[in-house]
Scaffold this motif. Sequence first.
Motif, mmCIF file in Angstrom:
data_model
loop_
_atom_site.group_PDB
_atom_site.id
_atom_site.type_symbol
_atom_site.label_atom_id
_atom_site.label_comp_id
_atom_site.label_asym_id
_atom_site.label_seq_id
_atom_site.Cartn_x
_atom_site.Cartn_y
_atom_site.Cartn_z
ATOM 1 N N LYS A 20 0.850 -1.184 0.000
ATOM 2 C CA LYS A 20 0.000 0.000 0.000
ATOM 3 C C LYS A 20 0.887 1.236 0.000
ATOM 4 N N VAL A 21 0.350 2.305 -0.542
ATOM 5 C CA VAL A 21 1.036 3.587 -0.517
ATOM 6 C C VAL A 21 0.233 4.536 0.357
ATOM 7 N N HIS A 22 0.862 5.055 1.394
ATOM 8 C CA HIS A 22 0.218 5.966 2.338
ATOM 9 C C HIS A 22 0.759 7.378 2.102
ATOM 10 N N THR A 23 -0.117 8.332 1.894
ATOM 11 C CA THR A 23 0.300 9.710 1.693
ATOM 12 C C THR A 23 0.107 10.504 2.979
ATOM 13 N N VAL A 24 1.154 11.217 3.389
ATOM 14 C CA VAL A 24 1.090 12.086 4.568
ATOM 15 C C VAL A 24 1.414 13.504 4.116
ATOM 16 N N PHE A 25 0.498 14.426 4.341
ATOM 17 C CA PHE A 25 0.719 15.822 3.990
ATOM 18 C C PHE A 25 1.432 16.517 5.158
ATOM 19 N N VAL A 26 2.529 17.173 4.830
ATOM 20 C CA VAL A 26 3.373 17.805 5.849
ATOM 21 C C VAL A 26 3.185 19.313 5.788
ATOM 22 N N GLY A 27 2.444 19.854 6.767
ATOM 23 C CA GLY A 27 2.237 21.285 6.836
ATOM 24 C C GLY A 27 1.135 21.830 5.965
ATOM 25 N N LYS A 28 0.368 20.974 5.318
ATOM 26 C CA LYS A 28 -0.699 21.450 4.438
ATOM 27 C C LYS A 28 -1.757 22.235 5.204
ATOM 28 N N ASP A 29 -2.048 21.798 6.420
ATOM 29 C CA ASP A 29 -3.070 22.455 7.237
ATOM 30 C C ASP A 29 -2.441 23.172 8.430
ATOM 31 N N GLY A 30 -1.274 23.747 8.212
ATOM 32 C CA GLY A 30 -0.581 24.412 9.315
ATOM 33 C C GLY A 30 0.476 23.505 9.911
ATOM 34 N N LYS A 31 0.664 23.568 11.192
ATOM 35 C CA LYS A 31 1.686 22.764 11.870
ATOM 36 C C LYS A 31 1.127 21.372 12.172
ATOM 37 N N PHE A 33 0.854 17.030 10.630
ATOM 38 C CA PHE A 33 1.011 15.927 9.699
ATOM 39 C C PHE A 33 -0.384 15.350 9.486
ATOM 40 N N THR A 34 -0.797 15.189 8.241
ATOM 41 C CA THR A 34 -2.143 14.704 7.941
ATOM 42 C C THR A 34 -2.084 13.486 7.026
ATOM 43 N N PRO A 35 -2.492 12.304 7.518
ATOM 44 C CA PRO A 35 -2.928 12.005 8.885
ATOM 45 C C PRO A 35 -1.749 12.037 9.859
ATOM 46 N N GLN A 36 -2.078 12.192 11.131
ATOM 47 C CA GLN A 36 -1.008 12.274 12.124
ATOM 48 C C GLN A 36 -0.331 10.936 12.339
ATOM 49 N N VAL A 37 -1.111 9.867 12.274
ATOM 50 C CA VAL A 37 -0.565 8.523 12.481
ATOM 51 C C VAL A 37 -0.974 7.624 11.321
ATOM 52 N N VAL A 38 -0.035 6.820 10.842
ATOM 53 C CA VAL A 38 -0.271 5.872 9.757
ATOM 54 C C VAL A 38 -0.067 4.456 10.286
ATOM 55 N N SER A 39 -0.951 3.548 9.895
ATOM 56 C CA SER A 39 -0.772 2.129 10.192
ATOM 57 C C SER A 39 -0.291 1.448 8.911
ATOM 58 N N ALA A 40 0.905 0.881 8.950
ATOM 59 C CA ALA A 40 1.512 0.332 7.741
ATOM 60 C C ALA A 40 2.094 -1.050 8.001
ATOM 61 N N GLU A 41 2.110 -1.862 6.955
ATOM 62 C CA GLU A 41 2.673 -3.199 7.007
ATOM 63 C C GLU A 41 4.052 -3.218 6.344
ATOM 64 N N VAL A 42 4.806 -4.269 6.622
ATOM 65 C CA VAL A 42 6.106 -4.432 5.980
ATOM 66 C C VAL A 42 5.901 -4.473 4.463
ATOM 67 N N GLY A 43 6.690 -3.702 3.743
ATOM 68 C CA GLY A 43 6.554 -3.617 2.298
ATOM 69 C C GLY A 43 5.748 -2.419 1.833
ATOM 70 N N ASP A 44 4.962 -1.811 2.726
ATOM 71 C CA ASP A 44 4.222 -0.601 2.380
ATOM 72 C C ASP A 44 5.193 0.567 2.176
ATOM 73 N N GLN A 45 4.664 1.633 1.595
ATOM 74 C CA GLN A 45 5.452 2.842 1.396
ATOM 75 C C GLN A 45 4.695 4.034 1.951
ATOM 76 N N VAL A 46 5.428 4.979 2.514
ATOM 77 C CA VAL A 46 4.843 6.227 2.988
ATOM 78 C C VAL A 46 5.466 7.354 2.178
ATOM 79 N N VAL A 47 4.615 8.165 1.548
ATOM 80 C CA VAL A 47 5.087 9.307 0.775
ATOM 81 C C VAL A 47 4.690 10.586 1.512
ATOM 82 N N TYR A 48 5.689 11.350 1.924
ATOM 83 C CA TYR A 48 5.464 12.630 2.591
ATOM 84 C C TYR A 48 5.430 13.720 1.529
#
Length: 214
Positions: A20-31, A33-48
């Motif tokens: 899975k690819v999880h997108t986290v927006f950094v500073g989009k809504d001020g100070k 991280f959106t979402p603040q917490v991500v639940s991810a499995e081994v092999g997943d990717q997080v894109v900031y």
Amino acid sequence: MYTLPTLLLATIPTLTLAAKVHTVFVGKDGKTFTPQVVSAEVGDQVVYTFSPSHDVVQSDFSSPCAASADGIYSGPFSGTEDGKKKFLVKIENTDPVYYYCSTEKHCQDGMVGGINVPKDGNATIDAYANAAKTVPESNRPDALRKGELLDDQGLATATPSATPDPTTTPTESSSEPTGTATEPESTGAAAVLGGPGSVNAGLAVVLGVAGWFL
């Protein structure tokens, strides 16, 4: 007209659900991280995906706003346009990861987030944020760590070395990757093992052979 033999049908590549690819927006809504917490499995990717003047720095739960010895660091973002920097992190285990923005007092003001952080107990993201309020100042590593900056095709433009040079300035990226989730939460985006090229090639072979039976 003949139908394709079972043996030929068995040669068609199977679409397999993968990372899975999880997108986290950094500073989009001020100070934040959106979402603040991500639940991810081994092999997943997080894109900031960054807004200007923010970064991602990993720390230990016991040392909020202080960079861990070998944790992730996105490098700084001095651009002026939202979304023109993206940082990819591959999940190698399901251990909790805590991170913060090292800009000025952003960490102390609550700009913290995490991956696979406990939802209850003494090590929640709220507990981490509360502890961060009392930290005098934040710090950051000297170079990009444990991730990749992405270009428009989702390819790496800068990767960390095995032993980062403290004097090296991370390469800035003004691009957007493809294939990332379109919503803040993970969207369950599936990858095809072997890639789309192998799927098309396999189908071409099957259809070519099928012509013998038509």
